[in-house]
Design a protein around this motif. Structure first.
Motif, mmCIF file in Angstrom:
data_model
loop_
_atom_site.group_PDB
_atom_site.id
_atom_site.type_symbol
_atom_site.label_atom_id
_atom_site.label_comp_id
_atom_site.label_asym_id
_atom_site.label_seq_id
_atom_site.Cartn_x
_atom_site.Cartn_y
_atom_site.Cartn_z
ATOM 1 N N GLU A 612 0.844 -1.195 0.000
ATOM 2 C CA GLU A 612 0.000 0.000 0.000
ATOM 3 C C GLU A 612 0.880 1.246 0.000
ATOM 4 N N ILE A 613 0.376 2.294 -0.613
ATOM 5 C CA ILE A 613 1.127 3.555 -0.622
ATOM 6 C C ILE A 613 0.896 4.267 0.703
ATOM 7 N N GLU A 614 1.967 4.370 1.504
ATOM 8 C CA GLU A 614 1.886 5.010 2.818
ATOM 9 C C GLU A 614 2.198 6.499 2.659
ATOM 10 N N GLU A 615 1.155 7.295 2.503
ATOM 11 C CA GLU A 615 1.341 8.730 2.265
ATOM 12 C C GLU A 615 2.074 9.401 3.421
ATOM 13 N N ASP A 616 1.725 9.052 4.677
ATOM 14 C CA ASP A 616 2.356 9.694 5.839
ATOM 15 C C ASP A 616 3.837 9.380 5.877
ATOM 16 N N LEU A 733 8.799 3.278 -3.281
ATOM 17 C CA LEU A 733 9.289 4.066 -2.147
ATOM 18 C C LEU A 733 8.698 3.553 -0.838
ATOM 19 N N SER A 734 7.404 3.167 -0.880
ATOM 20 C CA SER A 734 6.774 2.622 0.328
ATOM 21 C C SER A 734 7.405 1.288 0.716
ATOM 22 N N ARG A 735 7.730 0.477 -0.282
ATOM 23 C CA ARG A 735 8.298 -0.844 0.012
ATOM 24 C C ARG A 735 9.705 -0.745 0.574
ATOM 25 N N LEU A 736 10.499 0.215 0.057
ATOM 26 C CA LEU A 736 11.909 0.284 0.428
ATOM 27 C C LEU A 736 12.176 1.169 1.630
#
Length: 746
Positions: A612-616, A733-736
């Motif tokens: 999931e894309i973690e915006e925070d 970017l969220s994964r790494l």
């Protein structure tokens, strides 16, 4: 000797034949027949004495009785000899006949002795009878050890008759006691000497028999030795002829490694005569300027150590022409393992060597060509995908800008055209990767039904928009979770179903899914059937060829690269299955995909799950972008300017290093191909430095597995292909950047 044990120069076969039971019986009969004259003479003489001393009548009776017995015995023995020669009667029956005839002959002789004994009471008559019977006993006794049954029957009758005469005379007083006693003593003495004589004959015959057997064995041994010698001589002659007339060169060297013999082919091949090389080591005469001395030394060492060797060596002919010779050395060893000689068989392989060198050169050229092709494709991939990154990215942004009226239509048209162009580029690159065997196949667990339903869900609107019936039928026993590459399966299904929709104007498109077989041998079978234009018989082979379609008119009407079926079949075969055209279906077309069904292994979604894309989380990141293309920098800035805390840019690897030394970012988006310093070189320099390390994600237009491997080897953590999509960038970017890394950055 009555019977000869062996004859001079007699063959072993003749000796064994004469001394066999049948041979002994035949020789006994022949001997009896040969001595009948001498026995008749003795009989006639005794009969005359009887006639003179006593009575002419009794002399005539005596002679008649004895001669009748001899004639009957001779008659039987002649028939026995003929039967033995013709092998017309069993040996036992013939032996019985000789026993009976011998007994009859002995009885006639005994009767003659009785006549002599009783013809005159005077001592001379008794002595004459005794001498007559003892002579017959002697004649029978010499044949006992040679043909015992006939001889023993005769001895029994004759000895019994002699004993009976003495007993009768003693009891009746026919002869006075003194005369009888003297006659008995004389008879005993004669019998003693007869026994000694017969024994000596037996011993002599035994000695002769052993000598004969030894002679026969010697003859056989000599014959065997002669045969072996002749066979060896014949073999040597044959081998000599073979070696002499072989097309291959034969060189024989002695234990010291000098040449002792060569065949004609040696002169024909090398031009050197036998006299020019005999007495010299082969290399001394044959080595060329380019001869590998290590190979020559290995041949010499193998010859000295007595071990076989096969190799190739460069030799020189007498005219200086270079000869490549394939050498096979074969050592000849003595009983102690010492080298006696070495036989080398050499074949001229100059042409083979030339062809091998040409093939090697061609292979090297092909490898260089393949390398050039890979480099060209990598360059073209970068050159095409780099501007495509800007086109697709900006088209995405325009479509999201909610443009009014025709502007939105223009933006959507640009976006669709860019996607179509990107699909063509991806097809060409996929084919290139498959040709170069650089396509990797994943092994993850996935839901088979879900994959098929997703493909159907995405393509059904296209079918409905053309007024086609779209049907999906999945078997009840179809497994749920399986292991394999769901992405490549989706790609194959998109190609097959997409083609079916593309080439069908009316009617239907149908997908049938079933599982064949059981457990580990199960096979997935997906049949895609349409009612479209079908495939002409002459085009059925071409449709699976690269850039092949069903014909020029089809290409003009429907367009496309013609790579979909080629890629689908190559992918299916790489996954252990195949894509085939059902030749018996019509109208329309029916393609069948078959793939092995591997049960799920418990790693469902291990490599496929998208975070999931973690915006925070992203809002706290410090991101550095190393990219030489201004459009791509602008695109990344549009994607991230309102998503991350800090965003910096560098136009090459050297600039990125300078910014990192000033402040280490959380993430570096590193383009691989940049001036001054490329992304791989910059990454290695970053990883070699001290202190905190950023996450480095490759931005590349190169799509080969080798490019990914190079990125990992340099120390990169992730890999993003161009054209760059915003969602893909944000998910990576969220994964790494897990919470722990973000916390450290803060």
């Amino acid at each position: 000797m009555p019977f000869s044990s062996f004859k001079v120069n007699e063959s072993p076969e003749s000796f064994r034949r004469r001394h066999s039971p049948a041979g002994r019986l035949a020789r006994f009969a022949e001997w009896r027949l040969a001595t009948i004259r001498s026995r008749s003479v003795v009989t006639i003489g005794c009969a005359l004495v009887e006639a003179l001393l006593h009575s002419a009548v009794w002399g005539a009776v005596m002679m008649a009785v004895i001669l009748v017995g001899e004639v009957l015995d001779a008659f039987v023995l002649r028939r026995v000899v003929r039967a033995l020669a013709a092998r017309s009667e069993p040996l036992g029956r013939l032996r019985l006949k000789t026993v009976l005839s011998g007994a009859l002959q002995a009885g006639s002789v005994a009767a003659g002795g009785v006549i002599l004994w009783f013809g005159d009471p005077a001592p001379p008559a008794a002595f004459l009878a005794v001498a007559f019977l003892i002579g017959a006993i002697l004649n029978a006794g010499v044949a006992v050890n040679h043909c015992p049954l006939p001889a023993l029957s005769r001895l029994a009758i004759l000895c019994g008759t002699l004993l009976g005469l003495f007993l009768h005379s003693f009891a009746s007083g026919h002869i006075s006691g003194d005369v009888l006693l003297g006659t008995a003593l004389a008879t005993a003495l004669l019998l003693y000497w007869v026994a000694i004589f017969v024994r000596n004959i037996w011993r002599s015959e035994s000695v002769n028999m052993r000598a004969g057997e030894a002679y026969v064995k010697g003859c056989e041994a000599m014959a065997a030795a002669r045969a072996e010698l002749e066979a060896r001589q014949a073999a040597l002659t044959l081998l000599s002829e073979v070696a002499e007339h072989m097309r291959d060169t034969v060189i024989i060297c002695d234990a010291e490694g000098t040449v002792s013999w060569v065949n004609r082919a040696f002169t024909a091949t090398t031009g050197f005569t036998a006299e020019e090389i005999i007495g010299h080591p082969p290399g001394e005469v044959l080595n060329a300027e380019g001869t590998d001395l290590a190979v020559a030394a290995s041949i010499g060492q193998a010859m000295r150590e007595g071990r076989p060797l096969r190799t190739r060596i460069l030799n020189s002919s007498r005219s200086g022409r270079e000869l490549w010779m394939e050498v096979q050395t074969n050592p000849i060893l003595d009983a102690d393992g010492r080298v006696l000689r070495t036989i080398s068989v050499e074949r001229d392989v100059t042409e083979d060597q030339r062809r091998a060198e040409e093939l090697a050169a061609a292979r090297e050229a092909a490898e260089r060509s393949a390398q050039s092709k890979s480099e060209f494709l990598a360059t073209m991939s970068h050159e095409i995908r780099t501007p495509m990154n800007g086109v697709v990215g900006m088209a995405d942004l325009l479509c999201e800008a909610d443009l009014p009226g025709d502007l939105g239509l223009y933006a959507e048209t640009i976006h669709q055209s860019a996607e179509l162009l990107l699909r063509v580029i991806n097809d060409v690159l996929d084919l290139s990767k498959l040709d170069a065997d650089q396509m990797s196949i994943a092994e993850v667990d996935f839901d088979l039904r879900a994959v098929i339903e997703d493909v159907a869900l995405l393509l059904e609107p296209q079918a409905r928009s053309k007024g086609l019936r779209f049907e999906v039928e999945m078997a009840q026993d179809l497994p749920g979770a399986v292991s394999g590459d769901d992405g490549r399966l989706r790609q194959i299904l998109f190609n097959l179903v997409g083609n079916a929709i593309k080439f069908t104007s009316r009617g239907s498109v149908r997908i049938e899914v079933a599982a064949r077989g059981q457990a580990e041998d199960a096979t997935l079978e997906v049949a895609v059937t349409d009612t479209g234009i079908g495939i002409a018989r002459e085009s059925r082979e071409a449709i699976f060829e690269k850039f092949g379609q069903a014909g020029p008119s089809v290409s003009r009407e429907f367009g496309g690269t013609g790579l979909g079926l080629t890629i689908s079949r190559l992918l299916a075969r790489k996954m252990g299955g195949d894509v085939e055209l059902d030749l018996h279906h019509g109208p329309g077309a029916r393609f069948v995909l078959s793939l092995p069904l591997t049960p799920a292994r418990g790693n469902e979604g291990a490599e496929r799950a998208e975070p999931e894309i973690e915006e925070d989380r992203l809002a706290q990141l410090d991101v550095l972008v190393a990219e030489d293309n201004r459009t791509n920098r602008l695109l990344v800035e549009k994607y991230l300017h309102d998503r991350v805390a800090h965003l910096r840019f560098a136009q090459d690897g050297a600039g990125a290093l300078a910014l990192i030394r000033a402040r280490v970012p959380d993430v570096v988006l590193m383009d691989m191909s940049m001036p001054v310093m490329g992304g791989l070189e910059a990454t290695r320099a970053i990883r070699a430095g001290p202190g905190p390390q950023p996450v480095i994600v490759a931005l590349t237009a190169n799509a080969f597995a080798a490019d990914r491997d190079a990125c990992r080897a340099a120390g990169m953590d992730g890999f993003l292909s161009k054209p760059l999509r915003r969602d893909a960038l944000l998910r990576e970017l969220s994964r790494l950047t897990p919470p722990a890394r973000v916390a450290c950055a803060l």
